[in-house]
Design a protein around this motif. Sequence first.
Motif, PDB file in Angstrom:
ATOM      1  N   HIS A 178      -0.509   2.549   0.665  1.00  0.00           N
ATOM      2  CA  HIS A 178      -0.137   3.378   1.823  1.00  0.00           C
ATOM      3  C   HIS A 178       0.476   2.519   2.935  1.00  0.00           C
ATOM      4  N   TYR A 193      -1.291  13.495   1.497  1.00  0.00           N
ATOM      5  CA  TYR A 193      -0.314  12.393   1.580  1.00  0.00           C
ATOM      6  C   TYR A 193       0.569  12.593   2.819  1.00  0.00           C
ATOM      7  N   GLY A 228      -1.727  -3.334  -1.355  1.00  0.00           N
ATOM      8  CA  GLY A 228      -0.703  -2.879  -0.410  1.00  0.00           C
ATOM      9  C   GLY A 228      -0.553  -1.374  -0.585  1.00  0.00           C
ATOM     10  N   ASP A 254       3.841   1.295   2.272  1.00  0.00           N
ATOM     11  CA  ASP A 254       5.304   1.303   2.093  1.00  0.00           C
ATOM     12  C   ASP A 254       6.016   2.171   3.125  1.00  0.00           C
ATOM     13  N   TYR A 255       5.430   3.357   3.433  1.00  0.00           N
ATOM     14  CA  TYR A 255       6.093   4.229   4.410  1.00  0.00           C
ATOM     15  C   TYR A 255       5.795   3.797   5.853  1.00  0.00           C
TER      16      TYR A 255
HETATM   17  C1  GAF Z   1       2.465   7.162  -3.871  1.00  0.00           C
HETATM   18  C2  GAF Z   1       3.815   7.087  -3.192  1.00  0.00           C
HETATM   19  F1  GAF Z   1       4.795   7.604  -3.987  1.00  0.00           F
HETATM   20  C3  GAF Z   1       4.178   5.644  -2.815  1.00  0.00           C
HETATM   21  O1  GAF Z   1       5.370   5.615  -2.089  1.00  0.00           O
HETATM   22  C4  GAF Z   1       3.037   4.999  -2.025  1.00  0.00           C
HETATM   23  O2  GAF Z   1       3.016   5.471  -0.702  1.00  0.00           O
HETATM   24  C5  GAF Z   1       1.689   5.201  -2.704  1.00  0.00           C
HETATM   25  O3  GAF Z   1       1.469   6.572  -3.032  1.00  0.00           O
HETATM   26  C6  GAF Z   1       0.545   4.723  -1.865  1.00  0.00           C
HETATM   27  O4  GAF Z   1       0.626   3.354  -1.668  1.00  0.00           O
HETATM   28  O5  GAF Z   1       2.504   6.503  -5.099  1.00  0.00           O
END
Ligand code: GAF
Length: 393
Positions: free
Chosen positions: A45, A237, A43, A47-48
């Motif tokens: 990338h 990112y 899972g 969460d956002y």
């Molecule tokens: C980094 C971010 F901090 C998380 O929120 C997440 O998006 C992750 O990258 C990628 O899954 O750790």
Amino acid sequence: MANYPIPTVEQLVDKARRVHVETFGEKGPTIAVCAPGRVNLIGEHTDYNEGLVLPMALPLVTVVVGSQISGKNVSVLTVSEVLEESKRVDFDLPTSTAPLLPGKPSWANYVKGVIQNYRAHPLPGFQAVIISSVPLGGGLSSSASLEVAFYTFLQQLCPDDLDDVAKAMSCQKAEHTFAGVPCGIMDQYVSVLGREAHALLIDCRSLEATPVPLADPSLVILITNSNVRHSLTGSEYSTRRQQCEEAATLLGKNSLRDATLEDLEAARGGINDVTYRRACHVIEEIKRTAQATVALRQEDYKQFGKLMVESHNSLRDQYEVSCKELDDLVNAVMEVTGVYGSRMTGGGFGGCTVTLLQADAVNQAKQHIMERYNGHPTFYITTPSKGARVLSL
Ligand code: GAF
């Protein structure tokens, strides 16, 4: 072999306490807390994008020890590995007319961000020492563990009335505003709410989590640190996040969580190739995470491992956040009998891989990586651990 011996929490507290006495005087600390780093099993990338993630909290932790003092001054010393020379900061607690602002050294921004966003009052002055076993820049959430540990420390000085999810969100806000990283909620969430012997399926839309048992003694979760970090991390990112938002807007959705591959195909003519591939990764990865959770519950590790490799390939080809070192580590370990699956974990462009394998295949796997990987990897054998907690001194 470069096996990293994970120090116990007690060892970290002992060291931090000694430094506190040496630095701030004999009375010593009265408070000790810790918060873990995390490894994300699948899972990535998502969460956002309001999607699903399946991380677990690690036995690697950030510890904060400290004591209250009179006045409004704050002194914080870190004995962790940091990028700058300056290991101590002294400043006054914020007021409405003199807020804290981000600056140098950058490690202190996580501390300042958490203090600035802390809502309970009045916070007293304090002296604190930080020590961490979470490797810096390894993609195992050293920053979230620092934020959450520090927040937990402040709660001991001046209790607040936020619930655990709001606590994670406050720490996430600190990262957005003081470190300039528009991260999702996964890292802070699992650092607060991680459970021993369980991974956490987090629904990043409802912000509800379901613990998934993960304590089979025949199974090992091996983390391999590539010990490389490519400088693209921060800017790429933000770019990925923007591309996802753009894709959701083009598809007429609030987030990619609401989109299907059919929606994407139907809109293909109006979406450029890069945006299309980013969206494709996110839509498929959310589905994979749901499938992987079912597989884990059924102890179908073969299926879980297959999904891990698919996730890695998608992060490499569609989302383009892997790098040669991570690909080499995954390819090498997948050649070993008894390995179910492997993938990059965290934001990407370096850091760690996570591998699910049979316990009796671990030595062979490490040996094979050492022979095949053209670098200096570090290994951690990990188990799902507890979230943030108060420790006895
Ligand atoms: C980094 C971010 F901090 C998380 O929120 C997440 O998006 C992750 O990258 C990628 O899954 O750790």
